[in-house]
Design an enzyme around this catalytic site. Structure first.
Site, PDB file in Angstrom:
ATOM      1  N   LYS A  95       8.904 -35.239  26.386  1.00  0.00           N
ATOM      2  CA  LYS A  95       8.476 -36.894  26.268  1.00  0.00           C
ATOM      3  C   LYS A  95       7.033 -36.839  26.843  1.00  0.00           C
ATOM      4  CE  LYS A  95      12.038 -38.960  28.127  1.00  0.00           C
ATOM      5  NZ  LYS A  95      13.040 -37.849  28.292  1.00  0.00           N
ATOM      6  N   ARG A 121      22.833 -35.023  33.755  1.00  0.00           N
ATOM      7  CA  ARG A 121      21.711 -35.553  33.196  1.00  0.00           C
ATOM      8  C   ARG A 121      21.792 -35.773  31.403  1.00  0.00           C
ATOM      9  NH1 ARG A 121      16.513 -33.369  35.414  1.00  0.00           N
ATOM     10  NH2 ARG A 121      15.394 -35.101  34.172  1.00  0.00           N
ATOM     11  N   ARG A 157      16.912 -46.408  28.584  1.00  0.00           N
ATOM     12  CA  ARG A 157      17.758 -45.375  28.286  1.00  0.00           C
ATOM     13  C   ARG A 157      19.083 -45.897  28.234  1.00  0.00           C
ATOM     14  NH1 ARG A 157      14.456 -41.835  31.757  1.00  0.00           N
ATOM     15  NH2 ARG A 157      15.550 -39.905  31.856  1.00  0.00           N
ATOM     16  N   ARG A 197      11.270 -30.481  40.309  1.00  0.00           N
ATOM     17  CA  ARG A 197      11.945 -31.645  40.822  1.00  0.00           C
ATOM     18  C   ARG A 197      13.430 -31.363  41.186  1.00  0.00           C
ATOM     19  NH1 ARG A 197      11.286 -35.412  35.766  1.00  0.00           N
ATOM     20  NH2 ARG A 197      13.329 -36.073  36.332  1.00  0.00           N
ATOM     21  N   ARG A 223      10.488 -25.849  34.194  1.00  0.00           N
ATOM     22  CA  ARG A 223       9.490 -27.181  34.343  1.00  0.00           C
ATOM     23  C   ARG A 223       8.996 -27.267  35.872  1.00  0.00           C
ATOM     24  NH1 ARG A 223      11.023 -32.840  32.108  1.00  0.00           N
ATOM     25  NH2 ARG A 223      12.798 -33.015  33.609  1.00  0.00           N
TER      26      ARG A 223
HETATM   27  P1  AMP Z   1      12.750 -38.906  34.148  1.00  0.00           P
HETATM   28  O1  AMP Z   1      11.538 -38.484  35.145  1.00  0.00           O
HETATM   29  O2  AMP Z   1      12.391 -39.714  33.111  1.00  0.00           O
HETATM   30  O3  AMP Z   1      13.476 -37.661  33.766  1.00  0.00           O
HETATM   31  O4  AMP Z   1      13.583 -39.844  35.132  1.00  0.00           O
HETATM   32  C1  AMP Z   1      14.230 -39.118  36.407  1.00  0.00           C
HETATM   33  C2  AMP Z   1      15.411 -39.966  36.833  1.00  0.00           C
HETATM   34  O5  AMP Z   1      15.026 -41.347  37.136  1.00  0.00           O
HETATM   35  C3  AMP Z   1      16.636 -40.213  35.766  1.00  0.00           C
HETATM   36  O6  AMP Z   1      17.179 -39.069  35.514  1.00  0.00           O
HETATM   37  C4  AMP Z   1      17.253 -41.586  36.254  1.00  0.00           C
HETATM   38  O7  AMP Z   1      18.004 -41.155  37.444  1.00  0.00           O
HETATM   39  C5  AMP Z   1      15.867 -42.156  36.651  1.00  0.00           C
HETATM   40  N1  AMP Z   1      15.584 -43.039  35.371  1.00  0.00           N
HETATM   41  C6  AMP Z   1      14.250 -43.070  34.958  1.00  0.00           C
HETATM   42  N2  AMP Z   1      14.107 -43.968  33.938  1.00  0.00           N
HETATM   43  C7  AMP Z   1      15.317 -44.696  34.066  1.00  0.00           C
HETATM   44  C8  AMP Z   1      15.785 -45.760  33.072  1.00  0.00           C
HETATM   45  N3  AMP Z   1      15.141 -46.126  32.302  1.00  0.00           N
HETATM   46  N4  AMP Z   1      17.099 -46.108  33.563  1.00  0.00           N
HETATM   47  C9  AMP Z   1      17.674 -45.603  34.468  1.00  0.00           C
HETATM   48  N5  AMP Z   1      17.355 -44.734  35.377  1.00  0.00           N
HETATM   49  C10 AMP Z   1      16.148 -44.052  35.038  1.00  0.00           C
END
Ligand code: AMP
Length: 221
Positions: free
Chosen positions: A16, A174, A91, A163, A130
């Protein structure tokens, strides 16, 4: 020409972020990545960051209200007026509904939802290589899309790191959270005729030309 108000939908590690960055370059719009916004808050030691960290570290979702209110603030900033790419939001169905009311208030609507359809086995492989930049959060993959100099960001010279939530234990949770909470959004947006399915390429190399082609097909260029 249609305005580019896009959503990137896909599992963690589906590419993404890479596609969102490419689309921003092609369409000259901004990326609104909720994960990046949370990580910036964590780095800055804000109250929001402290709250978000307790969920992120477990691979859980930050509560809908908190996330939607952060997105609302971001979408009210003037740089989103030309268009935006939502990366990692919504999400949950609840977040998608909240997004609808936020956009209605702002007089905007979603142009398309780009769904990156990647098999689970592939996701695990992708996440396990990653790394991201600690300064600008640009994503790389040690094997599929490495930086020119190992451990250094091509774009800003920042240090690349893995990360915390990309560790195998957290990744499995996740993925589970994605299946349970986020995958139903495919049907939600399909019913609205907004879903565009794309099979993501392995490497990030072709991302910009792929996204240019897609933008033309969607009437955004
Ligand atoms: P990402 O970088 O998009 O993989 O997001 C990392 C983490 O941030 C996710 O695993 C969630 O814990 C939190 N997070 C990111 N976007 C959202 C969202 N739209 N709703 C809730 N938690 C989020």
């Amino acid at each position: 020409m249609k305005k580019a108000n896009l959503i990137m939908l896909g599992a963690p590690g589906s590419g993404k972020g890479t596609r969102a960055v490419a689309l921003c370059e092609v369409l000259n719009v901004v990326q609104v990545a909720t994960g990046d916004l949370f990580r910036n808050n964590i780095k800055g030691g804000t109250e929001l960051g402290k709250l978000a960290k307790s969920y992120i570290d477990k691979g859980e979702l930050v509560p809908d209200e908190v996330t939607a209110s952060m997105v609302k603030d971001r979408l009210q900033q003037p740089d989103t007026q030309k268009g935006f790419i939502l990366d990692g939001f919504p999400r949950t169905i609840k977040q998608a509904e909240m997004l609808e009311s936020i956009l209605k208030e702002l007089g905007e609507e979603i142009t398309a939802v780009i769904f990156l359809d990647v098999p689970d086995a592939e996701i695990v492989k992708r996440i396990s290589g990653r790394v991201i930049c600690e300064k600008c959060q640009a994503p790389y993959h040690k094997e599929y899309s490495p930086s020119k100099v190992e451990g250094v960001c091509d774009k800003c010279g920042g240090k690349l790191y893995t990360r915390d939530d990309d560790k195998p234990e957290t990744v499995l949770n996740r993925l589970e959270v994605f299946r349970k909470n986020t995958f139903p959004l495919v049907e939600f947006y399909e019913k609205k005729g907004l879903i565009v399915r794309i099979p993501p390429e392995l490497s990030a190399e072709g991302a910009v030309s792929d996204m240019r082609k897609l933008s033309q097909e969607l009437g955004l260029l």
